[in-house]
Design a protein around this motif. Sequence first.
Motif, PDB file in Angstrom:
ATOM      1  N   LYS A  16      42.542  25.052  16.843  1.00  0.00           N
ATOM      2  CA  LYS A  16      41.747  24.002  17.496  1.00  0.00           C
ATOM      3  C   LYS A  16      40.256  24.262  17.254  1.00  0.00           C
ATOM      4  O   LYS A  16      39.481  23.358  16.943  1.00  0.00           O
ATOM      5  CB  LYS A  16      42.093  24.064  18.985  1.00  0.00           C
ATOM      6  CG  LYS A  16      41.480  23.066  19.881  1.00  0.00           C
ATOM      7  CD  LYS A  16      42.238  22.992  21.213  1.00  0.00           C
ATOM      8  CE  LYS A  16      42.287  24.139  22.093  1.00  0.00           C
ATOM      9  NZ  LYS A  16      41.944  25.232  22.571  1.00  0.00           N
ATOM     10  N   GLU A  17      39.878  25.527  17.366  1.00  0.00           N
ATOM     11  CA  GLU A  17      38.484  25.910  17.182  1.00  0.00           C
ATOM     12  C   GLU A  17      38.065  25.741  15.708  1.00  0.00           C
ATOM     13  O   GLU A  17      36.951  25.298  15.416  1.00  0.00           O
ATOM     14  CB  GLU A  17      38.279  27.366  17.628  1.00  0.00           C
ATOM     15  CG  GLU A  17      38.416  27.588  19.131  1.00  0.00           C
ATOM     16  CD  GLU A  17      39.863  27.707  19.640  1.00  0.00           C
ATOM     17  OE1 GLU A  17      40.799  27.338  18.903  1.00  0.00           O
ATOM     18  OE2 GLU A  17      40.047  28.142  20.786  1.00  0.00           O
TER      19      GLU A  17
ATOM     20  N   LYS B 227      32.044  27.220  23.927  1.00  0.00           N
ATOM     21  CA  LYS B 227      32.804  26.039  24.312  1.00  0.00           C
ATOM     22  C   LYS B 227      34.249  26.367  24.684  1.00  0.00           C
ATOM     23  O   LYS B 227      34.812  25.812  25.625  1.00  0.00           O
ATOM     24  CB  LYS B 227      32.757  25.008  23.175  1.00  0.00           C
ATOM     25  CG  LYS B 227      33.706  23.858  23.379  1.00  0.00           C
ATOM     26  CD  LYS B 227      33.195  22.558  22.849  1.00  0.00           C
ATOM     27  CE  LYS B 227      34.196  21.452  23.163  1.00  0.00           C
ATOM     28  NZ  LYS B 227      34.011  20.292  22.346  1.00  0.00           N
ATOM     29  N   TYR B 228      34.876  27.258  23.913  1.00  0.00           N
ATOM     30  CA  TYR B 228      36.308  27.503  24.102  1.00  0.00           C
ATOM     31  C   TYR B 228      36.605  28.804  24.853  1.00  0.00           C
ATOM     32  O   TYR B 228      37.763  29.210  24.976  1.00  0.00           O
ATOM     33  CB  TYR B 228      37.017  27.501  22.749  1.00  0.00           C
ATOM     34  CG  TYR B 228      37.004  26.148  22.077  1.00  0.00           C
ATOM     35  CD1 TYR B 228      38.015  25.220  22.319  1.00  0.00           C
ATOM     36  CD2 TYR B 228      35.974  25.783  21.210  1.00  0.00           C
ATOM     37  CE1 TYR B 228      38.011  23.982  21.711  1.00  0.00           C
ATOM     38  CE2 TYR B 228      35.951  24.534  20.596  1.00  0.00           C
ATOM     39  CZ  TYR B 228      36.978  23.640  20.852  1.00  0.00           C
ATOM     40  OH  TYR B 228      36.968  22.412  20.245  1.00  0.00           O
TER      41      TYR B 228
END
Length: 360
Positions: A317-318, A31-32
């Motif tokens: 954030k992750e 995702k990141y």
Amino acid sequence: MGFKIGCIPGDGIGPEIVREARKVLDAVGKKYGHEFEFTEIDMGGCSIDKYGVPLTDEAIEKAKASDAVLMGSIGGNTSTSPWYKLPPEKRPEAGLLKIRKSLGLFANLRPSYLYEELKDACPLRAEVAEAGFDMLIMRELTGGLYFGERYTKEVDGVMTAVDTLSYNENEIRRIAVKAFEIAGKRRKKVISIDKANVLDSSRLWRKVVNEVAENYPDIELEHMLVDNAAMQLVKNPAQFDVVLTENMFGDILSDEAAEISGSIGMLSSASLNETKFGLYEPSGGSAPDIAGKNIANPIATILSAAMMLRFTFDLDKEADAIENAVREVLKAGIRTGDIMSDGCRRVSTSEMGDEIVNRI
Ligand code: IPM
Ligand code: MG
């Protein structure tokens, strides 16, 4: 970005819970846009079976060559496993102690938090559970009874066993500094645990902690005797923010802190040195009785992976994404057996991993 993660599945439920944490990390990577590269490292009983020792020098080198290490659990049934017929320094736990010492992992952070959704699984009185709690145990990990001189020998014709509890002021100061630093980012309160009414090591502990506290005037410090702390944890856990403790007291109190959060399967942990490197592992054991059944709770390991993202890789954030996914799963009433309550849906280890992955 690319990150090198050493991976120690270990024994018992270790491989099952680590598999789920890797799944979640892979989902985060996708995702990141990060590349998590895993290198397997043998430690514990599985290493004894392969190499005759719980941790080889090559395994330590592999860990040192990684940016961080993700670990499951090591050890077996201490009454029945043949590993426990070996001399103490060849048993699975010796591998864990050796890796902690070799990598200088003196600071063990064990957060214990009562999720709103798990209040039913909390064994405390309803009004205590209702108040909730959010604490971080800062356990000293490379000193004290675990690493002091020990022997068993005959003294005047009587078998005698000796374990030594020793701390020097530097060992106390560096862990105290970690506790005050992190308290500054939380509710600004440190409760330091000792047995200063009996032990010299505790009296030095208290003196050094008081000295360190002078540099942190905005942080409240309280000293608490360990027996009282064990009682206060079940009586009024909400009073604790950062709990600063030596190695053995921390081992015991962290199991208690885990259990009041619903299950030991919820308690993550990070073991850090002075650099960004860390070893991340659930606080619970290898649970040999349920190993291989796909019923263990992988959440502590998954939350340990989130701590790795936060503390070693600075990927806040992750890390938030993982923690939020766990919260969402609990909100949705999805539970492994250990935290099961009425009206919830019971899932297996791998299903729990999938449910968390789906919410990343
Ligand atoms: C823990 C464990 C270990 C410890 C054992 C397996 C040696 O109980 O990490 O809490 O006592 O530190
Ligand atoms: Mg323990």
